[in-house]
Scaffold this motif. Sequence first.
Motif, PDB file in Angstrom:
ATOM      1  N   VAL A  39       0.835  -1.199   0.000  1.00 46.58           N
ATOM      2  CA  VAL A  39       0.000   0.000   0.000  1.00 46.58           C
ATOM      3  C   VAL A  39       0.872   1.252   0.000  1.00 46.58           C
ATOM      4  O   VAL A  39       0.601   2.222  -0.714  1.00 46.58           O
ATOM      5  N   VAL A  42      -3.719   2.556   6.564  1.00 48.55           N
ATOM      6  CA  VAL A  42      -5.039   3.180   6.457  1.00 48.55           C
ATOM      7  C   VAL A  42      -4.940   4.680   6.678  1.00 48.55           C
ATOM      8  O   VAL A  42      -5.557   5.475   5.969  1.00 48.55           O
ATOM      9  N   ASN A  51      -5.885   7.604   4.082  1.00 47.34           N
ATOM     10  CA  ASN A  51      -6.854   8.625   4.466  1.00 47.34           C
ATOM     11  C   ASN A  51      -6.274  10.026   4.286  1.00 47.34           C
ATOM     12  O   ASN A  51      -6.946  10.930   3.760  1.00 47.34           O
ATOM     13  N   THR A  75      -7.848   4.643  -5.642  1.00 46.57           N
ATOM     14  CA  THR A  75      -7.865   4.326  -4.214  1.00 46.57           C
ATOM     15  C   THR A  75      -8.748   3.116  -3.922  1.00 46.57           C
ATOM     16  O   THR A  75      -8.442   2.322  -3.027  1.00 46.57           O
ATOM     17  N   ALA A  76      -9.829   2.962  -4.677  1.00 53.29           N
ATOM     18  CA  ALA A  76     -10.704   1.800  -4.479  1.00 53.29           C
ATOM     19  C   ALA A  76      -9.971   0.506  -4.822  1.00 53.29           C
ATOM     20  O   ALA A  76     -10.188  -0.532  -4.186  1.00 53.29           O
ATOM     21  N   LYS A  77      -9.082   0.577  -5.815  1.00 55.35           N
ATOM     22  CA  LYS A  77      -8.345  -0.622  -6.217  1.00 55.35           C
ATOM     23  C   LYS A  77      -7.268  -1.006  -5.209  1.00 55.35           C
ATOM     24  O   LYS A  77      -6.722  -2.106  -5.284  1.00 55.35           O
ATOM     25  N   MET A 136      -7.938  -1.195  -1.982  1.00 55.06           N
ATOM     26  CA  MET A 136      -8.587  -1.803  -0.823  1.00 55.06           C
ATOM     27  C   MET A 136      -8.272  -3.294  -0.659  1.00 55.06           C
ATOM     28  O   MET A 136      -8.004  -3.740   0.469  1.00 55.06           O
ATOM     29  N   LEU A 155      -4.949  -3.509   0.830  1.00 54.62           N
ATOM     30  CA  LEU A 155      -5.002  -3.024   2.204  1.00 54.62           C
ATOM     31  C   LEU A 155      -5.539  -4.101   3.141  1.00 54.62           C
ATOM     32  O   LEU A 155      -4.987  -4.347   4.221  1.00 54.62           O
ATOM     33  N   HIS A 156      -6.615  -4.759   2.732  1.00 54.79           N
ATOM     34  CA  HIS A 156      -7.177  -5.845   3.552  1.00 54.79           C
ATOM     35  C   HIS A 156      -6.188  -7.004   3.685  1.00 54.79           C
ATOM     36  O   HIS A 156      -6.090  -7.621   4.743  1.00 54.79           O
TER      37      HIS A 156
END
Length: 566
Positions: A38, A308, A312, A406-408, A410, A413-414
Amino acid sequence: MSTATRTKANSLPKCSGSMAGKEMKNKGGKCLKEVHTVTESLKTLYRQKLLPLEKYYDFSDFHSSSLEDADFDNKPMILVVGQCSTGKTTFIRYLLEQEYPGSRIGPEPTTDSFTAIMHGEIEGIIHGNALTVDPDKPFRKLSSFGTTFLNRFQCVHLPNRVLESISIIDTPGILSVAKRKMSRGYDFPAIIRWFAEHVDRIILLCDAHKLEISDEFSHTIMALRGNEDKLRVVLNKADMVDSQELMRVYGALMWSLGKVFCTPEVLRVYVGSFWSSPMRMTDNRKLFEQEEEDLFAEIQKLPRNSAVRKLNDLVKRARLVRAHAYIISSLKEEMPLVFCREKKKRDLIYDLPIIYSRIQQRYQISPGDFPDCAKMQERLMSHDFKFKAFKPKLLAELDELLNTDTAKLMPLLHQEEETADRLLVQGGPFLGSQMGPFIVGNPFNNYGSNEGNDVSDEEWVVSKYKPKYDEIFYSLSPHEGKLSGSKVKGWMMSTHLPSSVLGRIWKLADVDRDGMLDDEEFALAGHLIEVKLEGFGLPHELPAQLVPPSKRQHKNSGTEIRDNND
């Protein structure tokens, strides 16, 4: 969003194929599909899609300076602020369980510098002027605050286990009402604002006996606006007042903070006494320990939540950059080419609130994304108004970052969060279940092995004190020569020392790691308690002369029993 800012590109830039993809790779160094974390992805997105827009519209002239790799790679940072003598340095020492070079504690204002406390194998100090040219530290942009500030800025390197996961920023005490006219020689609120934008957590310490809000305190709190999600308030030294007075102090603090923050949301306030000395009043001991546990749990998870937070902050910055770009473009459209420029400049600055409303309606941008109107007007007054024209391509790439890129991130990130258990802060008060009977529900396990920790045949320094501790030991009714944690806990807590300190004493005294204390280990615990009550620090390792004779191994002499289960 208007059609002028939309593009057909709905995916991340390709590594090959289109000229745009090749150009993007050349600019950013790496293509986004080549990175696997990330942090690396955020750096790539920033360099490729956000930084060009910041440079084109002179973002750093009005807001914060551009980001560097160190801002993304840096460990989570905690900013500790508060008025003079509210316990900032003591709080940090409580976290680290050791002093750091240059720290001083006293009733008068003792901390006169900004100090970044970071991990290093060799203890040392780097001064501000040298610190701001180090590319591996996230402080290079602080050079713009001038020599007076840099002379009051330093970085301390310390071999401390807590600092392996986080860094801490200690700050000078906020001046009280009586000293508000004193000049520091640098813009204190502006520096606090810079740190607030770059740290992961802000700890605002308040003293139960100092609830007045001075001018500098108000300005400092206003400098924290926009970062309320990072802010945690600590009502420190709460053991110095009784329950009834504590209730009144808490209410007065919430009222005072409410006037300054001007928000309907209630701030999270932790109540306690964050130091290793005995509590003055123990009426609310259980409350203080629960509050401390909650606060330290938040701090312990900072490394896990670091990615995260960076995501943000980048999204928040991108929204501000977008609003700034539309503001500058609108001002450019309104400005005449030659005549009456100064008059038009004054009119546009005066009408800036109207321009804000017009942009919000036209491009469907939230009012919360816009910079403070008064501060923007102030900065525009000193600007030459030689702005650049609207550039749809750059805005389109920024929209793509916000809506698609940014959505890609996630799933990645998880994926990192699933393997993030090892990222918790370790050491110091973050001992978890290794604190013996001083953590609720501890089954007296999870101890490390003591094999190989041989000690020498030195005289046991506790021997001369053992008879008096034997009387207490046998009065507690040992079973088969040992006392369980539940039996020892009450006696140890009667000393009024904080549970985190008693937890360390238990861990040092339970030499054989069986979750119980025999007569020698009990005497050792009593001796360590007396040492602490006399104002001395606890050792990080149990020296050879403190190891009970029956627990000594004679293979190798001189080896110490550690206070860490490494």
